[in-house]
Write an enzyme that holds these catalytic residues in place. Structure first.
Site, PDB file in Angstrom:
ATOM      1  N   ASP A   4      -0.308 -13.292  -0.251  1.00 16.65           N
ATOM      2  CA  ASP A   4      -1.290 -12.298  -0.697  1.00 16.65           C
ATOM      3  C   ASP A   4      -1.676 -11.373   0.462  1.00 16.65           C
ATOM      4  O   ASP A   4      -2.849 -11.040   0.627  1.00 16.65           O
ATOM      5  CB  ASP A   4      -2.533 -12.969  -1.302  1.00 16.65           C
ATOM      6  CG  ASP A   4      -3.400 -11.986  -2.084  1.00 16.65           C
ATOM      7  OD1 ASP A   4      -2.971 -10.837  -2.288  1.00 16.65           O
ATOM      8  OD2 ASP A   4      -4.517 -12.368  -2.473  1.00 16.65           O
ATOM      9  N   HIS A  40      -6.386  -4.226   5.100  1.00 18.76           N
ATOM     10  CA  HIS A  40      -7.310  -3.087   5.182  1.00 18.76           C
ATOM     11  C   HIS A  40      -7.567  -2.893   6.669  1.00 18.76           C
ATOM     12  O   HIS A  40      -7.451  -3.846   7.449  1.00 18.76           O
ATOM     13  CB  HIS A  40      -8.640  -3.405   4.472  1.00 18.76           C
ATOM     14  CG  HIS A  40      -8.481  -3.764   3.022  1.00 18.76           C
ATOM     15  ND1 HIS A  40      -8.284  -2.829   2.037  1.00 18.76           N
ATOM     16  CD2 HIS A  40      -8.473  -4.968   2.405  1.00 18.76           C
ATOM     17  CE1 HIS A  40      -8.161  -3.445   0.861  1.00 18.76           C
ATOM     18  NE2 HIS A  40      -8.268  -4.743   1.059  1.00 18.76           N
ATOM     19  N   ARG A  91       0.806  -1.247   0.000  1.00 21.99           N
ATOM     20  CA  ARG A  91       0.000   0.000   0.000  1.00 21.99           C
ATOM     21  C   ARG A  91       0.830   1.284   0.000  1.00 21.99           C
ATOM     22  O   ARG A  91       0.295   2.343   0.346  1.00 21.99           O
ATOM     23  CB  ARG A  91      -0.938   0.043   1.220  1.00 21.99           C
ATOM     24  CG  ARG A  91      -1.655  -1.234   1.583  1.00 21.99           C
ATOM     25  CD  ARG A  91      -2.568  -1.682   0.483  1.00 21.99           C
ATOM     26  NE  ARG A  91      -3.509  -2.715   0.934  1.00 21.99           N
ATOM     27  CZ  ARG A  91      -4.163  -3.491   0.082  1.00 21.99           C
ATOM     28  NH1 ARG A  91      -3.996  -3.376  -1.226  1.00 21.99           N
ATOM     29  NH2 ARG A  91      -5.012  -4.388   0.541  1.00 21.99           N
ATOM     30  N   ASN A 147      -0.949  -2.485  -7.165  1.00 21.05           N
ATOM     31  CA  ASN A 147      -2.213  -1.743  -7.003  1.00 21.05           C
ATOM     32  C   ASN A 147      -2.132  -0.757  -5.845  1.00 21.05           C
ATOM     33  O   ASN A 147      -2.964  -0.758  -4.936  1.00 21.05           O
ATOM     34  CB  ASN A 147      -3.419  -2.683  -6.855  1.00 21.05           C
ATOM     35  CG  ASN A 147      -3.285  -3.655  -5.709  1.00 21.05           C
ATOM     36  OD1 ASN A 147      -2.177  -3.962  -5.256  1.00 21.05           O
ATOM     37  ND2 ASN A 147      -4.406  -4.145  -5.211  1.00 21.05           N
TER      38      ASN A 147
HETATM   39  O1  DOR Z   1      -8.647  -9.879  -1.794  1.00 21.51           O
HETATM   40  C1  DOR Z   1      -7.822  -9.271  -2.456  1.00 21.51           C
HETATM   41  N1  DOR Z   1      -7.314  -8.103  -2.029  1.00 21.51           N
HETATM   42  N2  DOR Z   1      -7.437  -9.768  -3.647  1.00 21.51           N
HETATM   43  C2  DOR Z   1      -6.673  -9.053  -4.490  1.00 21.51           C
HETATM   44  O2  DOR Z   1      -6.378  -9.534  -5.551  1.00 21.51           O
HETATM   45  C3  DOR Z   1      -6.259  -7.679  -4.152  1.00 21.51           C
HETATM   46  C4  DOR Z   1      -6.197  -7.530  -2.705  1.00 21.51           C
HETATM   47  C5  DOR Z   1      -5.981  -6.112  -2.244  1.00 21.51           C
HETATM   48  O3  DOR Z   1      -5.126  -5.442  -2.790  1.00 21.51           O
HETATM   49  O4  DOR Z   1      -6.622  -5.719  -1.276  1.00 21.51           O
END
Ligand code: DOR
Length: 456
Positions: free
Chosen positions: A316, A320, A76, A106
């Site tokens: 992964d 949040h 992030r 992202n």
């Molecule tokens: O659940 C997810 N969150 N899958 C993703 O591919 C992106 C990720 C995120 O960046 O929060």
């Protein structure tokens, strides 16, 4: 930088920086009781008999694994540092026994240009606790530049989102995917969910307002359809793919016929949790993309691990804040933290007999090094980086939110008892975690790749 003369003097006089003694060491030949002699960040000997060192550390009763490489994290940084940043994300990584991470594009701004990659490398310098590389996002905006971008020092390769997940990065149409795959030669990492099908089915989530509908909205066919499409396009363009977070039995059955072109990642989340239980216990905290599916799919993923189909386990890590996750479904964001718990959770699976420690090492070190062509990492071998994850296989611990370094400050495994724990982490010959405590300063450096331009 130590002058080469000093290193050759030390090699000649056999004076190392550090010697680790007494542990069981997981070498490519299997586990063996031996010393590890480290000089200038590398492994230089397995037998310390005629070596001295600045420091000799006794690690009797412990196991030394090659440093864990987590090839899928979202930190992030820049733009969303209220969720995570590179310092906290990599701090969690090393506390969890991870010595290198590859970070996803992202962020805000998206990682699409050489300036964006350079910005991340600069943000990591002096702040990252572990070694690192950054993916460049593949999109219509930068497709023609990807062949150059993927070769930049510190670039982990190209990442493609075929389905909208979190953030604005998307490459869903065949002509855009064609343009992306046409440009470049490295393996392309893909999030395979079919965006059109996701949009057509979103009403299921909106009408139900119930997170238990998440795997129905983003169903197996959404994943399978995208996986089939990208494999066909990769065949057309003769590109290799790395299929991220495969979550279903059907995708595994399909991909088994395409292994010459495709490598496969699975996540601890998908190997550990199952629907509907995870949604009933954790609500939107368990919401991620692709979703946690039923126990039958989880068992198929384990079978694929046992069959050797799976190449890599990544976390992964997608943090949040709890406040953001508390929004009503489906407005709640998808993603769970995971970089710090990857190894403890997988060690519990080893303890429970679901996979061997040797297989885990393959999936978390040797596999990522092979799939991404990493230089000098992924195994405990002469001349390799002394990136080491020291674990106590007998330690019983309870994972808790308090232990989590992430700025988001939570884990879906809060309260889970595990046997097996990372107690020390060595990055290129120096402890960054010792006796489970952080030590020293952030000195992570960019990972080097065989196919990439060398770092300056
Ligand atoms: O659940 C997810 N969150 N899958 C993703 O591919 C992106 C990720 C995120 O960046 O929060």
């Amino acid at each position: 930088m130590i002058p080469p003369q000093d290193i050759s003097d030390k090699l000649r006089t056999r004076h190392a920086d550090i010697i680790l003694r007494g542990a069981r060491v997981w070498t490519p030949a299997g586990p063996q009781h031996s010393d590890l002699v480290c000089l200038h960040g590398k492994i230089v000997a397995f037998d310390a008999a005629d070596w001295s060192a600045d420091e000799v550390v006794q690690l009797a009763g412990l196991d030394i694994l090659p440093g864990v490489i987590d090839s899928q994290v979202h930190f992030r940084d820049p733009g969303l540092t209220h969720k995570e940043d590179i310092e906290a994300g990599t701090r969690g990584a090393v506390l969890g026994g991870v010595t290198a991470i590859f970070e996803m594009p992202n962020t805000d701004p998206l990682t699409l240009t050489s300036v964006d990659i350079d910005n991340k490398l600069q943000r990591a310098a002096g702040h990252a606790w572990c070694d690192h590389a950054f993916y460049v996002g593949g999109s219509a905006a930068n497709a023609e530049h990807l062949a150059a971008l993927e070769m930049l020092p510190g670039c982990a390769g190209v990442k493609v989102f075929m389905g909208s997940s979190f953030g604005a990065l998307l490459a869903s149409e065949d002509h855009v995917l064609d343009d992306i795959l046409r440009c470049g030669r490295r393996r392309v990492a893909v999030h395979a969910e079919d965006d059109l099908r996701l949009q057509q089915r979103k009403h299921l989530a909106e009408q139900s307002k119930d997170v238990r509908s998440h795997p129905h909205w983003r169903d197996v066919d959404s994943a399978l359809l995208a996986t089939r499409r990208i494999v066909a396009l990769a065949r057309k363009h003769q590109r290799r793919l790395h299929l991220l977070h495969i979550s279903s039995a059907q995708e595994m059955a399909f991909l088994a016929a395409h292994k010459e072109r495709v490598t496969i990642e699975v996540l601890p989340h998908h190997l550990t949790m199952a629907a509907p239980d995870c949604y009933e216990r954790l609500g939107t905290l368990a919401q991620m993309n692709p979703p946690i599916r039923s126990a039958e799919h989880r068992e198929a993923l384990w079978q694929a691990v046992r069959d050797g189909l799976v190449d890599v386990i990544g976390s992964d890590h997608a943090p949040h804040t709890l406040q953001e996750k508390a929004a009503s479904y489906p407005h709640s964001p998808s993603g769970m933290p995971g970089v710090q718990t990857l190894l403890p959770v997988m060690l519990e699976h080893v303890h429970a007999g679901r996979l061997s420690l040797q297989r885990l090492v393959e999936l978390t070190s040797t596999g990522p090094a092979r799939v991404f062509g990493i230089q000098g990492k992924g195994r405990i071998a002469l001349g390799y980086d002394a990136d080491l994850t020291v674990v106590d296989l007998a330690a019983r611990r309870t994972i808790s939110n308090r232990w989590i370094a992430s700025i988001s400050n939570w884990t879906p495994y809060d309260g889970m008892q595990v046997t097996g724990w990372p107690v020390a982490t060595v990055l290129r010959g120096q402890f960054v975690v010792r006796d489970e405590q952080l030590t020293g300063a952030p000195r992570g450096a960019p990972v080097q790749f065989l196919e990439c331009r060398a770092n300056a």
